[in-house]
Scaffold this motif. Structure first.
Motif, PDB file in Angstrom:
ATOM      1  N   CYS A 184      11.526  70.898  13.214  1.00 18.99           N
ATOM      2  CA  CYS A 184      12.390  69.717  13.318  1.00 18.99           C
ATOM      3  C   CYS A 184      11.811  68.607  12.455  1.00 18.99           C
ATOM      4  CB  CYS A 184      12.417  69.193  14.756  1.00 18.99           C
ATOM      5  SG  CYS A 184      12.903  70.402  15.985  1.00 18.99           S
ATOM      6  N   LYS A 185      12.687  67.892  11.773  1.00 18.64           N
ATOM      7  CA  LYS A 185      12.267  66.729  10.976  1.00 18.64           C
ATOM      8  C   LYS A 185      12.483  65.493  11.839  1.00 18.64           C
ATOM      9  CE  LYS A 185      12.788  65.172   6.226  1.00 18.64           C
ATOM     10  NZ  LYS A 185      13.511  65.445   4.966  1.00 18.64           N
ATOM     11  N   ARG A 186      11.428  64.717  12.024  1.00 25.84           N
ATOM     12  CA  ARG A 186      11.472  63.622  12.992  1.00 25.84           C
ATOM     13  C   ARG A 186      12.395  62.477  12.565  1.00 25.84           C
ATOM     14  NH1 ARG A 186       7.665  63.296  16.899  1.00 25.84           N
ATOM     15  NH2 ARG A 186       7.481  61.022  16.739  1.00 25.84           N
ATOM     16  N   ALA A 187      13.237  62.046  13.514  1.00 28.37           N
ATOM     17  CA  ALA A 187      14.134  60.910  13.275  1.00 28.37           C
ATOM     18  C   ALA A 187      13.589  59.652  13.934  1.00 28.37           C
ATOM     19  CB  ALA A 187      15.520  61.228  13.838  1.00 28.37           C
ATOM     20  N   ILE A 188      12.353  59.720  14.436  1.00 27.42           N
ATOM     21  CA  ILE A 188      11.761  58.583  15.143  1.00 27.42           C
ATOM     22  C   ILE A 188      10.344  58.347  14.649  1.00 27.42           C
ATOM     23  CG2 ILE A 188      13.125  58.635  17.284  1.00 27.42           C
ATOM     24  CD1 ILE A 188      11.013  60.477  18.489  1.00 27.42           C
ATOM     25  N   GLU A 189       9.900  57.094  14.839  1.00 24.03           N
ATOM     26  CA  GLU A 189       8.502  56.768  14.556  1.00 24.03           C
ATOM     27  C   GLU A 189       7.630  57.221  15.716  1.00 24.03           C
ATOM     28  OE1 GLU A 189       7.230  55.786  11.892  1.00 24.03           O
ATOM     29  OE2 GLU A 189       8.926  55.026  10.732  1.00 24.03           O
ATOM     30  N   PRO A 190       6.353  57.445  15.562  1.00 22.01           N
ATOM     31  CA  PRO A 190       5.677  57.456  14.263  1.00 22.01           C
ATOM     32  C   PRO A 190       5.952  58.776  13.550  1.00 22.01           C
ATOM     33  CG  PRO A 190       4.150  58.093  15.979  1.00 22.01           C
ATOM     34  CD  PRO A 190       5.472  57.847  16.652  1.00 22.01           C
ATOM     35  N   ARG A 191       5.575  58.810  12.250  1.00 27.52           N
ATOM     36  CA  ARG A 191       5.704  60.050  11.493  1.00 27.52           C
ATOM     37  C   ARG A 191       7.168  60.396  11.236  1.00 27.52           C
ATOM     38  NH1 ARG A 191       1.535  59.933   9.248  1.00 27.52           N
ATOM     39  NH2 ARG A 191       0.914  62.110   9.132  1.00 27.52           N
ATOM     40  N   TYR A 192       8.003  59.329  11.124  1.00 28.80           N
ATOM     41  CA  TYR A 192       9.417  59.495  10.785  1.00 28.80           C
ATOM     42  C   TYR A 192       9.541  60.316   9.504  1.00 28.80           C
ATOM     43  CZ  TYR A 192      14.185  58.174   9.410  1.00 28.80           C
ATOM     44  OH  TYR A 192      15.502  58.194   9.029  1.00 28.80           O
ATOM     45  N   GLY A 193      10.465  61.276   9.504  1.00 25.00           N
ATOM     46  CA  GLY A 193      10.741  62.051   8.290  1.00 25.00           C
ATOM     47  C   GLY A 193       9.795  63.219   8.063  1.00 25.00           C
ATOM     48  N   LEU A 194       8.784  63.364   8.925  1.00 23.80           N
ATOM     49  CA  LEU A 194       7.867  64.501   8.789  1.00 23.80           C
ATOM     50  C   LEU A 194       8.290  65.616   9.754  1.00 23.80           C
ATOM     51  CD1 LEU A 194       4.491  62.600   8.349  1.00 23.80           C
ATOM     52  CD2 LEU A 194       6.048  63.474   6.594  1.00 23.80           C
ATOM     53  N   TRP A 195       7.755  66.808   9.500  1.00 30.50           N
ATOM     54  CA  TRP A 195       8.187  67.998  10.242  1.00 30.50           C
ATOM     55  C   TRP A 195       7.267  68.303  11.419  1.00 30.50           C
ATOM     56  CZ3 TRP A 195      12.692  70.592   9.265  1.00 30.50           C
ATOM     57  CH2 TRP A 195      13.354  70.266   8.068  1.00 30.50           C
ATOM     58  N   THR A 196       7.863  68.829  12.481  1.00 33.46           N
ATOM     59  CA  THR A 196       7.091  69.164  13.675  1.00 33.46           C
ATOM     60  C   THR A 196       7.740  70.336  14.401  1.00 33.46           C
ATOM     61  OG1 THR A 196       6.050  68.199  15.646  1.00 33.46           O
ATOM     62  CG2 THR A 196       8.329  67.558  15.195  1.00 33.46           C
ATOM     63  N   LEU A 197       7.017  70.891  15.366  1.00 32.37           N
ATOM     64  CA  LEU A 197       7.619  71.847  16.295  1.00 32.37           C
ATOM     65  C   LEU A 197       8.290  71.049  17.411  1.00 32.37           C
ATOM     66  CD1 LEU A 197       4.594  74.288  16.566  1.00 32.37           C
ATOM     67  CD2 LEU A 197       6.801  74.827  15.492  1.00 32.37           C
ATOM     68  N   PRO A 198       9.356  71.581  17.996  1.00 29.82           N
ATOM     69  CA  PRO A 198       9.957  70.869  19.125  1.00 29.82           C
ATOM     70  C   PRO A 198       8.961  70.796  20.282  1.00 29.82           C
ATOM     71  CG  PRO A 198      10.976  73.051  18.842  1.00 29.82           C
ATOM     72  CD  PRO A 198      10.074  72.834  17.670  1.00 29.82           C
ATOM     73  N   ALA A 199       8.654  69.583  20.727  1.00 25.39           N
ATOM     74  CA  ALA A 199       7.635  69.366  21.772  1.00 25.39           C
ATOM     75  C   ALA A 199       7.759  67.952  22.310  1.00 25.39           C
ATOM     76  CB  ALA A 199       6.234  69.575  21.199  1.00 25.39           C
ATOM     77  N   GLY A 200       7.336  67.764  23.549  1.00 27.95           N
ATOM     78  CA  GLY A 200       7.364  66.423  24.131  1.00 27.95           C
ATOM     79  C   GLY A 200       6.694  66.406  25.490  1.00 27.95           C
ATOM     80  N   PHE A 201       6.685  65.228  26.113  1.00 23.25           N
ATOM     81  CA  PHE A 201       5.989  65.089  27.390  1.00 23.25           C
ATOM     82  C   PHE A 201       6.665  65.891  28.502  1.00 23.25           C
ATOM     83  CE2 PHE A 201       4.399  61.060  25.482  1.00 23.25           C
ATOM     84  CZ  PHE A 201       3.058  61.366  25.572  1.00 23.25           C
TER      85      PHE A 201
END
Lengths: 217, 217
Positions: free
Chosen positions: B74-91
């Motif tokens: 997923c490409k992040r639509a939020i800060e921090p690291r907006y526009g960078l890629w990540t795996l789907p993950a969260g609290f």
């Protein structure tokens, strides 16, 4: 100790029901429980200063500390489950690793030094929003004894485990898996969940996940 | 979403420094930071009503969701690291299991349905008091797309992974381990820690634990 003990004194605390937040910890005004914009769960929100107060699950870390064919158990000196046996375990603290937390709890509850090995059981306790992580560990010496929260500490062989006097289902389930895996001499990560059934009695339902069902190795 | 995103907007939030508690959430009086009786760490304590306010690490759960030889990023639509890629993950949220949390985050961030498999990486981020748990998972269909916190979602082969544009070190380290283990076709649990080095630059030190050092299988 690391936070309130994983089963704290009152029934509410044992069940992990955090007393509802009433005031904002940032500004002291009253909070309201509502779903914030862009969220999908109710949170304690302060309309005065705008802070959203999230509450998240807690991690309990502990050890199955081995000495030859024996493991280390502690008899609880605190409620709930006073006088019953458990593995050394407690709430993880900020700023430490899960492995450091498991070693710290073993030191605090059994005054025992351990080398922490791989994670062995990962249990969800969603009814109290806790995640238990128990590690295999090697006891470094026979120099151990009860810490402030223990009446007694003892190395036990499988046939000595007091199955009817274990404090928590997560401890019994982990030890059942451990002795089953010991036969094969392999200790892959075991994961599952334990839920408390409704009603006044202490009745639980356990499920151990089987990932081979899904064709995962 | 599940709490503030794992790297929230301000530098302090990104670093996991919880704004110090100022007022008791139970009675609204001012709290003091001190070591309670019988404890060994400073806590926010309310001398008016006696409540001790503990703060504990948070769990971040996510998926390496596989479809044939590709995984979902997923490409992040939020800060921090907006526009960078990540795996789907969260609290992780209260009341769910770690596996349910990993599936929920994958649904929220990539609108993807997954069957969650075994835990694959367990990373400590002690400088921000987070524990990352990433699971292998099977994508159930090709019906996915960006959720509210993603600009774009994409299935990628190993040679397509944007190594220089990954949002967080824990994602890069997990993917490096994943592609190394994929060669052998075995994915044992991998655990380690990642610490941020002092200073204004984003520099990190990673250690992967090797339990064979300790003669654990």
């Amino acid at each position: 100790m690391a936070g309130p003990c994983p089963g704290a004194t009152s029934e509410n605390q044992e069940r992990g029901v955090t007393a509802g937040m009433k005031f904002c910890s940032q500004c002291g005004e009253a909070v309201t429980l509502r779903v914030p914009d862009g969220d999908n769960l109710p949170r304690h929100v302060c309309d005065a200063c705008g802070t959203v107060h999230y509450q998240n699950p807690k991690i309990v870390v502990g050890c199955i500390a081995e000495w030859e064919d024996r493991i280390l158990l502690c008899k609880r000196a605190i409620e709930p489950r006073y006088g019953l046996w458990t593995l050394p375990a407690g709430f993880m603290e900020n700023g430490e690793t899960v492995q450091q937390g498991a070693a710290r709890e073993t030191l605090e509850e059994a005054r025992a030094q351990v080398a922490v090995g791989p994670l062995y059981t990962l249990f969800n306790l969603p009814h109290i929003s806790q995640v238990y992580m128990l590690f295999r560990a090697r006891l470094e010496s026979l120099d151990f004894g009860p810490g402030a929260e223990s009446l007694e500490t003892r190395l036990m062989r499988e046939e000595e485990i007091p199955w009817g006097e274990l404090a928590f289902p997560v401890i019994a389930e982990s030890l059942k898996l451990y002795y089953r895996d010991r036969v094969a001499g392999r200790f892959p990560l075991r994961s599952g969940h334990i839920e408390r059934l409704p009603g006044p009695e202490r009745r639980f339902r356990t499920r151990i996940y089987d990932h081979t069902e899904l064709d995962f190795q």
